[in-house]
Design a protein around this motif. Sequence first.
Motif, PDB file in Angstrom:
ATOM      1  N   LYS A 144       0.805  -1.214  -0.035  1.00 42.73           N
ATOM      2  CA  LYS A 144       0.003  -0.099   0.072  1.00 42.73           C
ATOM      3  C   LYS A 144       0.796   1.149   0.133  1.00 42.73           C
ATOM      4  O   LYS A 144       0.508   2.281  -0.710  1.00 42.73           O
ATOM      5  CB  LYS A 144      -0.867   0.034   1.084  1.00 42.73           C
ATOM      6  CG  LYS A 144      -1.824   1.141   1.311  1.00 42.73           C
ATOM      7  CD  LYS A 144      -2.835   1.041   0.278  1.00 42.73           C
ATOM      8  CE  LYS A 144      -4.064   2.201   0.391  1.00 42.73           C
ATOM      9  NZ  LYS A 144      -4.620   2.466  -0.967  1.00 42.73           N
ATOM     10  N   GLN A 189      -8.855  -2.249  -3.076  1.00 41.32           N
ATOM     11  CA  GLN A 189      -8.064  -1.177  -3.559  1.00 41.32           C
ATOM     12  C   GLN A 189      -8.270  -0.414  -4.726  1.00 41.32           C
ATOM     13  O   GLN A 189      -7.871   0.527  -5.104  1.00 41.32           O
ATOM     14  CB  GLN A 189      -6.542  -1.401  -3.228  1.00 41.32           C
ATOM     15  CG  GLN A 189      -5.891  -2.085  -1.983  1.00 41.32           C
ATOM     16  CD  GLN A 189      -6.476  -1.574  -0.904  1.00 41.32           C
ATOM     17  OE1 GLN A 189      -5.970  -0.497  -0.544  1.00 41.32           O
ATOM     18  NE2 GLN A 189      -7.075  -2.206   0.057  1.00 41.32           N
ATOM     19  N   GLY A 190      -9.400  -1.000  -5.598  1.00 41.85           N
ATOM     20  CA  GLY A 190      -9.579  -0.522  -6.704  1.00 41.85           C
ATOM     21  C   GLY A 190      -8.874  -0.934  -7.935  1.00 41.85           C
ATOM     22  O   GLY A 190      -9.243  -0.525  -9.005  1.00 41.85           O
ATOM     23  N   ALA A 191      -8.249  -2.051  -7.820  1.00 44.35           N
ATOM     24  CA  ALA A 191      -7.488  -2.714  -8.887  1.00 44.35           C
ATOM     25  C   ALA A 191      -8.410  -3.580  -9.672  1.00 44.35           C
ATOM     26  O   ALA A 191      -9.339  -4.318  -9.167  1.00 44.35           O
ATOM     27  CB  ALA A 191      -6.068  -3.242  -8.487  1.00 44.35           C
ATOM     28  N   ASP A 192      -8.166  -3.776 -10.806  1.00 44.30           N
ATOM     29  CA  ASP A 192      -8.632  -4.937 -11.722  1.00 44.30           C
ATOM     30  C   ASP A 192      -7.898  -5.959 -11.529  1.00 44.30           C
ATOM     31  O   ASP A 192      -6.651  -6.022 -12.260  1.00 44.30           O
ATOM     32  CB  ASP A 192      -9.017  -4.618 -12.980  1.00 44.30           C
ATOM     33  CG  ASP A 192      -9.565  -5.479 -13.962  1.00 44.30           C
ATOM     34  OD1 ASP A 192      -9.837  -6.429 -13.235  1.00 44.30           O
ATOM     35  OD2 ASP A 192      -9.484  -5.417 -15.192  1.00 44.30           O
ATOM     36  N   ASP A 201      -1.968   4.136  -5.087  1.00 41.68           N
ATOM     37  CA  ASP A 201      -3.192   4.377  -5.702  1.00 41.68           C
ATOM     38  C   ASP A 201      -3.237   3.305  -6.820  1.00 41.68           C
ATOM     39  O   ASP A 201      -2.676   3.184  -7.713  1.00 41.68           O
ATOM     40  CB  ASP A 201      -3.186   5.587  -6.479  1.00 41.68           C
ATOM     41  CG  ASP A 201      -4.420   6.013  -6.902  1.00 41.68           C
ATOM     42  OD1 ASP A 201      -5.514   5.375  -6.910  1.00 41.68           O
ATOM     43  OD2 ASP A 201      -4.604   6.858  -7.633  1.00 41.68           O
ATOM     44  N   LEU A 202      -3.990   2.272  -6.347  1.00 44.88           N
ATOM     45  CA  LEU A 202      -4.192   1.009  -7.199  1.00 44.88           C
ATOM     46  C   LEU A 202      -5.608   1.103  -8.203  1.00 44.88           C
ATOM     47  O   LEU A 202      -5.740   0.316  -9.039  1.00 44.88           O
ATOM     48  CB  LEU A 202      -4.197  -0.061  -6.421  1.00 44.88           C
ATOM     49  CG  LEU A 202      -2.850  -0.443  -5.734  1.00 44.88           C
ATOM     50  CD1 LEU A 202      -3.334  -1.766  -4.834  1.00 44.88           C
ATOM     51  CD2 LEU A 202      -2.067  -0.842  -7.131  1.00 44.88           C
ATOM     52  N   ARG A 203      -6.260   2.404  -7.911  1.00 47.08           N
ATOM     53  CA  ARG A 203      -7.616   2.221  -8.926  1.00 47.08           C
ATOM     54  C   ARG A 203      -7.373   2.425 -10.076  1.00 47.08           C
ATOM     55  O   ARG A 203      -6.511   3.034 -10.774  1.00 47.08           O
ATOM     56  CB  ARG A 203      -8.189   3.752  -8.367  1.00 47.08           C
ATOM     57  CG  ARG A 203      -8.547   3.720  -6.951  1.00 47.08           C
ATOM     58  CD  ARG A 203      -9.363   5.101  -6.723  1.00 47.08           C
ATOM     59  NE  ARG A 203      -8.132   6.109  -6.558  1.00 47.08           N
ATOM     60  CZ  ARG A 203      -8.233   7.296  -6.378  1.00 47.08           C
ATOM     61  NH1 ARG A 203      -9.250   7.712  -6.272  1.00 47.08           N
ATOM     62  NH2 ARG A 203      -7.135   8.143  -6.437  1.00 47.08           N
ATOM     63  N   LYS A 204      -8.099   1.740 -10.902  1.00 48.16           N
ATOM     64  CA  LYS A 204      -7.956   1.444 -12.360  1.00 48.16           C
ATOM     65  C   LYS A 204      -6.791   0.647 -12.835  1.00 48.16           C
ATOM     66  O   LYS A 204      -6.495   0.911 -14.053  1.00 48.16           O
ATOM     67  CB  LYS A 204      -8.307   2.861 -13.043  1.00 48.16           C
ATOM     68  CG  LYS A 204      -9.671   3.410 -12.775  1.00 48.16           C
ATOM     69  CD  LYS A 204      -9.917   4.561 -13.511  1.00 48.16           C
ATOM     70  CE  LYS A 204     -11.216   5.107 -13.254  1.00 48.16           C
ATOM     71  NZ  LYS A 204     -11.710   6.292 -13.724  1.00 48.16           N
ATOM     72  N   LYS A 205      -5.759   0.271 -11.947  1.00 41.78           N
ATOM     73  CA  LYS A 205      -4.573  -0.513 -12.508  1.00 41.78           C
ATOM     74  C   LYS A 205      -5.120  -1.977 -12.645  1.00 41.78           C
ATOM     75  O   LYS A 205      -6.025  -2.498 -12.151  1.00 41.78           O
ATOM     76  CB  LYS A 205      -3.497  -0.403 -11.266  1.00 41.78           C
ATOM     77  CG  LYS A 205      -3.090   0.927 -10.854  1.00 41.78           C
ATOM     78  CD  LYS A 205      -2.108   1.672 -11.946  1.00 41.78           C
ATOM     79  CE  LYS A 205      -1.606   2.756 -11.525  1.00 41.78           C
ATOM     80  NZ  LYS A 205      -2.348   3.816 -11.423  1.00 41.78           N
ATOM     81  N   LYS A 206      -4.206  -2.438 -13.506  1.00 42.72           N
ATOM     82  CA  LYS A 206      -4.373  -3.917 -13.709  1.00 42.72           C
ATOM     83  C   LYS A 206      -3.487  -4.845 -13.051  1.00 42.72           C
ATOM     84  O   LYS A 206      -2.294  -4.358 -13.502  1.00 42.72           O
ATOM     85  CB  LYS A 206      -4.674  -4.327 -15.252  1.00 42.72           C
ATOM     86  CG  LYS A 206      -5.702  -3.638 -15.945  1.00 42.72           C
ATOM     87  CD  LYS A 206      -5.613  -3.784 -17.384  1.00 42.72           C
ATOM     88  CE  LYS A 206      -7.003  -3.246 -18.090  1.00 42.72           C
ATOM     89  NZ  LYS A 206      -7.707  -4.037 -18.398  1.00 42.72           N
ATOM     90  N   ARG A 215      -8.524  -5.801  -5.373  1.00 43.94           N
ATOM     91  CA  ARG A 215      -9.872  -5.309  -5.563  1.00 43.94           C
ATOM     92  C   ARG A 215     -10.382  -4.332  -4.755  1.00 43.94           C
ATOM     93  O   ARG A 215     -10.861  -3.463  -5.250  1.00 43.94           O
ATOM     94  CB  ARG A 215     -10.799  -6.510  -5.878  1.00 43.94           C
ATOM     95  CG  ARG A 215     -11.848  -6.043  -6.889  1.00 43.94           C
ATOM     96  CD  ARG A 215     -12.945  -7.371  -7.213  1.00 43.94           C
ATOM     97  NE  ARG A 215     -13.461  -8.072  -6.164  1.00 43.94           N
ATOM     98  CZ  ARG A 215     -12.987  -9.132  -5.668  1.00 43.94           C
ATOM     99  NH1 ARG A 215     -11.982  -9.880  -6.228  1.00 43.94           N
ATOM    100  NH2 ARG A 215     -13.609  -9.837  -4.514  1.00 43.94           N
TER     101      ARG A 215
END
Length: 88
Positions: free
Chosen positions: A28, A56-59, A33-38, A54
């Motif tokens: 972390k 944290q916003g990741a795919d 910022d893991l949003r929208k990361k793959k 997921r």
Amino acid sequence: MTIEQWKAMGEKWKTTSSKTAVLFPALKKIMPDLRKKKVLDVGCGDGFGVAWLRAQGADSIGIDVSEKGIETCKQRDPQGKYFFNKWH
């Protein structure tokens, strides 16, 4: 641990407290910022990392050589994306 031992773990695999207390907080910090990361979790074990990513916003996608483990991940985390990969 050999690959055969790993495969045999299947549903018995559990993420250790050291990972939840040390590894994921460290991740972390270095990836705030893991949003929208793959993110691909290779050797996803029990799927804890995929679910955490997921959250944290990741795919996130998990792959593993343990077919039993992947089946267990799918049962524990039906929203997750898990795939069995026979690497050899």
